[in-house]
Design a protein around this motif. Structure first.
Motif, PDB file in Angstrom:
ATOM      1  N   ALA A  67       0.961  -1.124   0.024  1.00 49.85           N
ATOM      2  CA  ALA A  67       0.175  -0.047  -0.048  1.00 49.85           C
ATOM      3  C   ALA A  67       0.821   1.216   0.083  1.00 49.85           C
ATOM      4  O   ALA A  67       1.890   1.269   0.537  1.00 49.85           O
ATOM      5  CB  ALA A  67      -0.615  -0.072   1.183  1.00 49.85           C
ATOM      6  N   ILE A  68       0.477   2.139  -0.711  1.00 44.99           N
ATOM      7  CA  ILE A  68       1.051   3.641  -0.492  1.00 44.99           C
ATOM      8  C   ILE A  68       0.403   4.303   0.869  1.00 44.99           C
ATOM      9  O   ILE A  68      -0.733   4.337   0.927  1.00 44.99           O
ATOM     10  CB  ILE A  68       0.841   4.468  -1.729  1.00 44.99           C
ATOM     11  N   GLU A  69       1.335   4.735   1.718  1.00 49.59           N
ATOM     12  CA  GLU A  69       0.869   5.263   2.883  1.00 49.59           C
ATOM     13  C   GLU A  69       1.310   6.820   3.127  1.00 49.59           C
ATOM     14  O   GLU A  69       2.596   7.041   2.373  1.00 49.59           O
ATOM     15  CB  GLU A  69       1.587   4.587   4.075  1.00 49.59           C
ATOM     16  N   THR A  70       0.755   7.663   3.543  1.00 54.61           N
ATOM     17  CA  THR A  70       1.243   8.926   3.668  1.00 54.61           C
ATOM     18  C   THR A  70       0.980   9.597   5.087  1.00 54.61           C
ATOM     19  O   THR A  70       0.115   9.129   5.792  1.00 54.61           O
ATOM     20  CB  THR A  70       0.147   9.609   2.837  1.00 54.61           C
ATOM     21  N   ARG A 130       5.393  18.763   6.239  1.00 51.38           N
ATOM     22  CA  ARG A 130       6.120  18.066   5.059  1.00 51.38           C
ATOM     23  C   ARG A 130       5.533  16.793   4.819  1.00 51.38           C
ATOM     24  O   ARG A 130       5.528  15.821   5.655  1.00 51.38           O
ATOM     25  CB  ARG A 130       7.739  17.800   5.302  1.00 51.38           C
ATOM     26  N   THR A 131       4.839  16.554   3.667  1.00 51.69           N
ATOM     27  CA  THR A 131       4.136  15.268   3.168  1.00 51.69           C
ATOM     28  C   THR A 131       5.206  13.987   2.755  1.00 51.69           C
ATOM     29  O   THR A 131       5.982  14.501   1.847  1.00 51.69           O
ATOM     30  CB  THR A 131       3.030  15.239   2.667  1.00 51.69           C
ATOM     31  N   SER A 132       5.104  12.924   3.305  1.00 46.05           N
ATOM     32  CA  SER A 132       5.860  11.819   2.855  1.00 46.05           C
ATOM     33  C   SER A 132       5.024  10.658   2.428  1.00 46.05           C
ATOM     34  O   SER A 132       3.905  10.379   3.111  1.00 46.05           O
ATOM     35  CB  SER A 132       6.844  11.152   3.857  1.00 46.05           C
ATOM     36  N   HIS A 133       5.112  10.119   1.326  1.00 49.34           N
ATOM     37  CA  HIS A 133       4.580   8.823   0.765  1.00 49.34           C
ATOM     38  C   HIS A 133       5.638   7.819   0.450  1.00 49.34           C
ATOM     39  O   HIS A 133       6.939   7.939   0.324  1.00 49.34           O
ATOM     40  CB  HIS A 133       4.021   9.179  -0.806  1.00 49.34           C
ATOM     41  N   TRP A 134       5.272   6.612   1.103  1.00 47.97           N
ATOM     42  CA  TRP A 134       5.913   5.422   0.844  1.00 47.97           C
ATOM     43  C   TRP A 134       5.294   4.199   0.728  1.00 47.97           C
ATOM     44  O   TRP A 134       4.111   4.118   1.025  1.00 47.97           O
ATOM     45  CB  TRP A 134       6.937   5.304   2.279  1.00 47.97           C
ATOM     46  N   MET A 135       5.944   3.281   0.054  1.00 54.91           N
ATOM     47  CA  MET A 135       5.080   1.782   0.009  1.00 54.91           C
ATOM     48  C   MET A 135       5.513   1.033   1.048  1.00 54.91           C
ATOM     49  O   MET A 135       6.726   0.841   1.592  1.00 54.91           O
ATOM     50  CB  MET A 135       5.694   1.273  -1.378  1.00 54.91           C
ATOM     51  N   SER A 136       4.428   0.409   1.726  1.00 53.12           N
ATOM     52  CA  SER A 136       4.626  -0.445   2.805  1.00 53.12           C
ATOM     53  C   SER A 136       3.851  -1.878   2.263  1.00 53.12           C
ATOM     54  O   SER A 136       3.114  -2.109   1.330  1.00 53.12           O
ATOM     55  CB  SER A 136       3.699   0.092   3.975  1.00 53.12           C
TER      56      SER A 136
END
Length: 162
Positions: free
Chosen positions: A147-150, A156-162
């Motif tokens: 999932a892409i989590e934010t 500051r917004t961060s997005h990452w794949m978990s």
């Protein structure tokens, strides 16, 4: 099973009450044992030597296993501390029990601020709800979830794949 019940099986007769130091000689598991009602077991002859060797072997094996576990955990820690991946482990109450150094850096928090807490203690409710939904899906399905989590930290917004 009480000591009295176990002795009754071994000696083949009813044992109602044992006085504090009443010995029973019992042949069990191929060894002559003297059982005392206080819970003491005396092993005789060659059986004693075999049991002592087995105990020493198991103690040495346990020490080797403990050292291997310590070394494995240290390798894991060093690998994760130097990995660019955001990584974490949560317990069954969804509290963080491990976080990678990169996760702490991205979220601009010391590990102590995160460990032992759940998402609702760390993030705005909307963010925490999204994380919790994903965690619950992993538990329910019994398999990993991509999932892409934010999250937003200090504007500051961060997005990452978990």
């Amino acid at each position: 099973v009480t000591l009295s019940a176990a002795l009754a099986v071994w000696v083949g007769r009813e044992v109602d009450r044992l006085d504090a130091w009443t010995p029973f000689a019992v042949f069990a598991f191929g060894s002559l044992l003297t059982l005392l009602s206080a819970g003491t077991v005396r092993v005789h002859g060659e059986s004693r030597r075999k049991m002592e060797r087995a105990f020493a072997d198991r103690t040495a094996e346990a020490a080797r296993n403990a050292e291997q576990l310590r070394a494995s955990e240290e390798r894991f820690r060093l690998f994760m501390e130097n990995s660019p991946a955001l990584a974490w482990i949560k317990d069954d109450a969804y509290r963080y029990v491990y976080i990678s150094g990169q996760l702490a850096r991205v979220h601009r928090r010391a590990p102590e601020e995160i460990l032992g807490r759940d998402d609702f203690q760390l993030w705005p409710e909307e963010t925490a709800l999204g994380f919790r939904r994903n965690d619950e899906q992993v538990v329910r399905d019994g398999r990993p979830l991509e999932a892409i989590e934010t999250s937003t930290v200090d504007g500051r917004t961060s997005h990452w794949m978990s």
